[in-house]
Enzyme design. Structure first.
Site, PDB file in Angstrom:
ATOM      1  N   GLN A 221       0.837  -1.095   0.054  1.00 32.42           N
ATOM      2  CA  GLN A 221      -0.004  -0.178   0.073  1.00 32.42           C
ATOM      3  C   GLN A 221       0.920   1.433   0.043  1.00 32.42           C
ATOM      4  O   GLN A 221       0.433   2.211  -0.006  1.00 32.42           O
ATOM      5  CB  GLN A 221      -0.912   0.007   1.136  1.00 32.42           C
ATOM      6  CG  GLN A 221      -1.964  -0.987   1.317  1.00 32.42           C
ATOM      7  CD  GLN A 221      -2.755  -1.058   2.510  1.00 32.42           C
ATOM      8  OE1 GLN A 221      -2.710  -2.407   3.188  1.00 32.42           O
ATOM      9  NE2 GLN A 221      -3.433  -0.020   2.826  1.00 32.42           N
ATOM     10  N   ARG A 368      -8.486  -1.020   8.283  1.00 34.03           N
ATOM     11  CA  ARG A 368      -9.341  -0.091   7.921  1.00 34.03           C
ATOM     12  C   ARG A 368      -9.585   0.943   8.786  1.00 34.03           C
ATOM     13  O   ARG A 368     -10.821   1.132   9.025  1.00 34.03           O
ATOM     14  CB  ARG A 368     -10.643  -0.829   7.251  1.00 34.03           C
ATOM     15  CG  ARG A 368     -11.570   0.043   6.213  1.00 34.03           C
ATOM     16  CD  ARG A 368     -12.585  -0.802   5.652  1.00 34.03           C
ATOM     17  NE  ARG A 368     -13.039  -0.026   4.469  1.00 34.03           N
ATOM     18  CZ  ARG A 368     -13.977  -0.365   3.437  1.00 34.03           C
ATOM     19  NH1 ARG A 368     -14.275  -1.620   3.375  1.00 34.03           N
ATOM     20  NH2 ARG A 368     -14.392   0.507   2.720  1.00 34.03           N
ATOM     21  N   CYS A 369      -8.812   1.577   9.293  1.00 41.68           N
ATOM     22  CA  CYS A 369      -9.214   2.748  10.195  1.00 41.68           C
ATOM     23  C   CYS A 369      -7.669   3.609  10.301  1.00 41.68           C
ATOM     24  O   CYS A 369      -6.648   2.966   9.984  1.00 41.68           O
ATOM     25  CB  CYS A 369      -9.449   2.437  11.649  1.00 41.68           C
ATOM     26  SG  CYS A 369      -8.208   1.530  12.522  1.00 41.68           S
ATOM     27  N   GLU A 738     -13.021   4.614   5.997  1.00 39.50           N
ATOM     28  CA  GLU A 738     -12.793   4.059   6.907  1.00 39.50           C
ATOM     29  C   GLU A 738     -14.257   4.243   7.935  1.00 39.50           C
ATOM     30  O   GLU A 738     -14.479   3.574   9.030  1.00 39.50           O
ATOM     31  CB  GLU A 738     -11.661   3.997   7.741  1.00 39.50           C
ATOM     32  CG  GLU A 738     -10.566   3.592   6.962  1.00 39.50           C
ATOM     33  CD  GLU A 738      -9.004   4.360   7.163  1.00 39.50           C
ATOM     34  OE1 GLU A 738      -8.055   3.544   6.743  1.00 39.50           O
ATOM     35  OE2 GLU A 738      -8.972   5.270   7.872  1.00 39.50           O
TER      36      GLU A 738
END
Ligand SMILES: Cc1cc2nc3c(=O)[nH]c(=O)nc-3n(C[C@H](O)[C@H](O)[C@H](O)COP(=O)(O)OP(=O)(O)OC[C@H]3O[C@@H](n4cnc5c(N)ncnc54)[C@H](O)[C@@H]3O)c2cc1C
Lengths: 793, 289
Positions: A221, A368-369, A738
């Site tokens: 990523q 996802r945060c 998110e």
């Protein structure tokens, strides 16, 4: 005439995702699709046990197999100073084990062979003699006086503690608790889960001895961070390292860290002088790579009779696994946990956080945060729910009383963040209306007559998205800005590159929309490229909902720089001075005569064919963007559930999600992000967790044990929007990727707990599997901790 | 997927398949739908020398009701064939109720009914259904055919009564006396999950009177649980709530669930009891539309 922005695919257009053209045709190009001439295949032998001393490793039978080119052990890595590598949280992590194995699934050896079958067969031939040590599978065991020390490799390490960390005003908070009419307390555990992208991790290292160049294809990523890490750790010259993240099949935070497999494949390519491919299998991904959560909370709230929150105490204990490898801004030990309660006007707060090593997989990634924000908001909303119940106050009303008001911005939170915008009460109202909040009591009464238990749950929160600003956010000293480079060709078409890396978020679609908005070039005329460090400008990558807040802002700024130059060209073409030029979407014109104008495309052609005297040719620019603050989206979620009291099975009757993420670039993509996030939230609330038995075996090593919900059982979600533009973002956008995973879980849990509150139940830890709901329902007691696991299954 | 090395044959006749199994002396495995075998190959839990793929043997992909009312399911009949069969929906309610609950829609396109029964997974849905229905298997070996009654077929977890050189070629469900009724309920954590607990109920009825009753359970023991004896208390009686309560309690007591992360043994018994009751109550004559 100004262009119709929606028609050219600008801001607000629900443009179809351009990347889907290749994905739905099966033409994506993932790491595993790349085949290089002479490529070898690598397989990793993993530890079957959680904690053991390695007495000996015999690789001779593996070496003897035809087709085996290289067998690497920890000892061989150590000879090259590569047995250990630094983590993103200033710790070290083993690449290949030398002294001990510290979790089940840890990398012990690697075999490089002509094909993956041989590599796998050869792994089975390696004999490792383990002396089993007692495993530690939770922080309580880790903290015990007589606990065996997991990290005996580290000089100066005391026991199994990773850190103690605190923030907030303790004295003032203690005083608030003394003055309180009521203190509400809860204890809970946010279970360990895993981001579990469908594509596992993998890499191809291609070291060319003739040129000295390393080309490294990797599921990352953040490819630029990988290049920096390789340059700094492997001491290869940075200009000779090209990192390419091709199509990525989901990341969710799992693909931020640097994993042992990456490092080993690089060394293997250097030693064999061949390209070496490593593709992790699903079990390897689930048991060894970055997990999420695994935090215990003791929360306390000081309350006044009228419902005002006077102060908050949070005490967290987190389980980090064998290495402290959390991916987070370096100065925060427990991420942004202290973003909790940001949407509430609370005078004072104090948090004490302790982290422990255990014999479990390392990672603690931001699934996802933004770095532990999911835990922060879950704990917040569970504490708020309990406090309202303890006060005997309506859940919505309690929130309304304590919300930061629309005209109170900017607002300094009790833990020190600065929020800047929002319309919290409006979002709450929209949600209450949509779910039929005022009629719920009646509905609940009627359901009880049918033998069903109904519950309603609310979760409201604002969260810090878009790390960072460089004053506060850095990773190992590298500041968390991002970048964009826009090059307009002579025909008015363009290529845009950014330092971010899409993994499903749709950058190829939305970035073009931002350029279309700024320049009036149709989105379809703009190609977006990311992930190749030889061509893209340096950036920190995509996670923490930071792409739109940071890289997206950079796209705007680069386009504005291009527009400024085009304006000069327009003045030259129109033979007027620059001050007499006006801009409308896609066109400059003369203020006194709007018929006289030139399009952006005409300016582009002139930039290569008819530039003014003394002007550099070409039309391109680069922007590095360092945001002044985080962005603060808001979510108000409402969930209504029905419980079958004979089985504990619960169904979602209705779910309403009101999101305010500022200006929406592509509403369809935003809705997709919210739907996906809510599905993950539902997974965690309902079924998903990763646990370990007392021997340290990971229960959740494949998709039959680690559950992902399917379209079948995932409830429908009703989405609503409120728009409060971000005051500092160039186009008013806030992060959104998110919000739903972060705010979602508490809405489900609060609804189920609400349905059982008449029995005296205040908490059930996730996942709310039917048996746990049934237990709470029949005993009237809270259900705490991970589900018990029987070993030897 | 990188399984261990194996030889692969795809014979065209049952006899050729049997010969390969015979030659394999226990190290050959039949591949039907592959939905259990292939995952085991992938995880290297199974490493046979020889795979005998029966998918190219013609004439095994049927299910049909014979004139006498018995149901015959061939070795290559897929879960989804049963799920989508109008005849099954009309005449065989237990199978009709179970079919959409087996695995997920993708697995159901390939997995076979007979393969699932042979696999004898304690959590498998079809072995339980077959036991409740009082079915039997027709199997073929080097010396020809024989039948094995379901009550003798499942020996333990993943263990059945086949010899290594035998193929199950057909499952047979005898014709009902009266009208076939029944149902199937399963508690799963999500679609595609194996049962935390599931209950198969098969009744032959005349009006509200029970002529035959079978009940079997999956997920709540070391093997498929045969509760036909407990179910037989219904035979000769009208279905009433009180007799249903008694039988549901007896069946729950017959279950041998263990406590694990899916729930306590008591919880699983509670599910069994609830499901038995729910299925039976729905069969009470005046409740059947
Ligand atoms: C994701 C997933 C979820 C699943 N969920 C469920 C579920 O909820 N409930 C459920 O019941 N099942 C479930 N299954 C298993 C599925 O139903 C399988 O299809 C079934 O168990 C086996 O049938 P098959 O035809 O695929 O057999 P195969 O996998 O081909 O074979 C299974 C075993 O039976 C043997 N065998 C196969 N056919 C014969 C034959 N004719 N004679 C003798 N031996 C034979 C094979 O040698 C092998 O040992 C699931 C499978 C998957 C992959």
């Amino acid at each position: 005439m100004s262009l119709d922005e929606i028609k050219i695919g600008g801001l607000g257009a629900s443009r179809r995702r351009v990347e889907d053209n290749r994905f739905i045709r099966g033409k994506g190009n993932y790491v595993d699709d790349i085949v290089l001439p002479g490529m070898l295949h690598m397989e990793i032998l993993r530890s079957p046990v959680a904690h053991a001393r390695i007495k000996s490793i015999d690789t001779s039978a593996a070496w003897d197999m035809p087709g085996v080119r290289l067998v690497l052990t920890g000892e061989m890595m150590a000879a090259r100073n590569l047995a250990w590598m630094p983590t993103l949280s200033y710790d070290t992590a083993a690449v290949l084990a030398t002294d001990k194995v510290r979790f089940q699934g840890q990398e012990v050896c690697a075999v490089i062979a002509d094909d993956p079958y041989i590599a796998k067969d050869a792994c089975a031939k390696i004999v490792v003699d383990y002396e089993i040590l007692p495993p530690i599978v939770n922080p309580v065991q880790a903290a015990a006086e007589d606990a065996i020390q997991i990290r005996d490799d580290k000089a100066g390490q005391v026991g199994n503690k990773v850190f103690d960390w605190e923030i907030g005003d303790k004295a003032r908070t203690d005083k608030a608790f003394e003055d309180a009419d009521l203190v509400s307390k809860v204890e809970m555990h946010y279970p360990r889960t895993h981001p579990s992208p469908i594509e596992c991790c993998g890499s191809i290292a291609d070291f060319d001895r003739a040129t000295g160049k390393l080309t490294f294809y990797v599921t990352s990523q953040a490819p630029h961070i990988v290049r920096a890490a390789v340059a700094l750790v492997a001491e290869l010259p940075e200009q000779q390292i090209r990192v390419v993240s091709p199509d990525i099949g989901g990341g969710f935070g799992n693909k931020v860290p640097v994993y042992p497999g990456y490092v080993i494949s690089i060394l293997a390519s250097i030693l064999t002088e061949k390209p070496v491919k490593w593709i992790e299998d699903k079990t390897g991904n689930l048991i060894s790579t970055g997990f999420g959560r695994d935090v215990y909370l003791k929360g306390e709230m000081a309350l006044r009779k009228d419902g005002k929150i006077l102060g908050v105490r949070m005490n967290t204990i987190s389980d980090h696994g064998a290495f402290f490898a959390d991916a987070q801004p370096s100065k925060f030990k427990i991420g942004l946990m202290h973003s909790a309660f940001a949407c509430y006007d609370i005078p004072t707060a104090h948090m004490f956080a302790t982290g422990y090593y255990t014999n479990k997989a390392p990672g603690g990634v931001a699934y996802r945060c933004s770095f532990r924000v999911t835990e922060a908001m879950f704990f917040q909303e569970r504490m708020v729910h309990a406090a309202a119940d303890d006060l005997g106050m309506d859940q919505a009303e309690f929130r309304r009383v304590n919300f930061v008001k629309d005209d109170d911005f900017p607002h300094r939170t009790a833990f020190g963040f600065l929020t800047d915008s929002g319309q919290y009460e409006k979002c709450l109202n929209v949600g209450m209306e949509a779910i039929g909040y005022k009629d719920f009591a009646k509905e609940q009464e009627e359901a009880r007559k049918r033998g069903k238990l109904l519950g309603i749950g609310i979760s409201t929160m604002t969260e810090p998205l878009g790390a960072g600003n460089s004053r506060e956010y850095d990773i190992l000293g590298i500041k968390m800005f991002d970048s964009a480079e826009l090059r307009v060709h002579m025909t008015g078409k363009a290529i845009l590159r950014t330092g971010a890396k899409t993994q499903g978020q749709g950058h190829e679609t939305t970035w073009a929309q931002i350029v279309a908005h700024e320049l009036g070039i149709p989105a379809e005329d703009i190609v977006v490229e990311e992930g190749d460090t030889d061509t893209a400008p340096f950036g920190m990558g995509t996670y923490a909902s930071r792409s739109t807040p940071v890289a997206g802002a950079a796209v705007s700024m680069a386009a504005r720089k291009v527009r400024a130059k085009a304006r000069k060209i327009a003045a030259h073409l129109l033979e007027v001075s620059e001050e007499d030029i006006e801009w409308e979407l896609g066109r400059f014109y003369v203020r006194s005569n709007s018929d006289r104008g030139v399009t952006i495309q005409e300016c582009a052609m002139a930039a290569y064919s008819n530039m003014p005297d003394g002007m550099e040719p070409g039309l391109e620019n680069t922007a590095y963007y360092d945001p002044p603050n985080l962005t603060w989206p808001f979510a108000a979620y409402f969930c209504k559930v029905e419980i079958d009291p004979e089985t504990g099975v619960w169904d979602v009757l209705q779910f309403v999600a009101v999101d305010d993420c500022g200006v929406r670039i592509n509403p369809m993509i935003v809705e997709g992000q919210i739907m996906g996030g809510l599905t993950e939230a539902y997974a965690m609330a309902n079924m998903q967790y990763q646990t370990y038995d007392e021997e340290g075996n990971c229960i959740g090593a494949n998709y039959m044990d680690f559950l992902l919900p399917t379209a079948w059982e995932t409830p429908g979600f009703e989405l609503y929007e409120v728009v409060t533009p971000c005051p500092h973002h160039p186009i008013g956008a806030k992060g959104v990727g998110e919000c739903a995973t972060v705010a979602g879980p508490a809405a489900f849990v609060n609804a189920v707990v609400n349905a059982l509150s008449h029995k005296g139940v205040r908490n059930i830890d996730m996942p709310l599997m039917p048996n746990r709901v049934y237990e709470a329902l029949t005993t009237g007691k809270d259900v705490y901790g991970m589900p018990p696991v029987r070993s030897g299954n | 997927m990188y399984p261990s090395r194996f030889k692969y044959e795809s014979p065209k006749t049952i006899e050729a398949a049997v010969a390969l199994l015979d030659a394999g002396k226990g190290d050959a495995k039949i591949l039907a739908g592959g939905q259990s075998l292939v995952p085991m190959l992938k995880l290297r839990f199974a490493f046979p020398d020889q795979i005998v793929d029966i998918n190219n043997i013609p004439g095994l992909d049927y299910h049909r009701f014979d004139a006498d009312g018995s149901l015959h399911i061939g070795a290559l009949c897929r879960h989804e064939d049963l799920e989508h069969s109008a005849e099954i929906a009309q005449r065989q309610p237990t199978i009709a109720a179970a079919a959409p609950l087996v695995a997920d829609p993708i697995v159901r396109t390939r997995g076979t009914f007979v393969g699932s029964v042979c696999h004898a997974d304690p959590q498998g849905d079809w072995a339980a259904t077959m036991i409740a229905l009082g079915g039997h298997l027709v199997v073929q070996g080097p010396k020809g055919k024989r039948t094995i009654d379901m009550k003798d077929f499942v020996l333990g977890p993943y263990a059945n009564a086949l010899n290594y050189n035998e193929i199950a070629i057909e499952a047979v469900i005898p014709a009902p006396k009266g009208v076939a009724r029944g149902g199937y309920l399963k508690l799963e954590r999500r679609v595609g999950d194996f049962a935390t607990a599931s209950v198969a109920v098969a009744l032959d009825m005349d009006g509200n009177r029970v002529l035959r009753a079978g009940i079997a359970l999956a997920g709540v023991g070391g093997k498929t649980i045969d509760a036909n004896e407990e179910a037989s208390a219904l035979v000769g009686h009208d279905l009433t709530e009180s007799i249903i309560d008694t039988v549901a309690a007896a069946v729950a007591a017959k279950a041998e669930p263990r406590t694990d992360h899916r729930g306590s043994s008591d919880y699983k018994r509670q599910i069994v009891k609830t499901f038995v009751k729910r299925i039976l109550v729905a069969q009470i004559a005046e409740k059947v539309a």
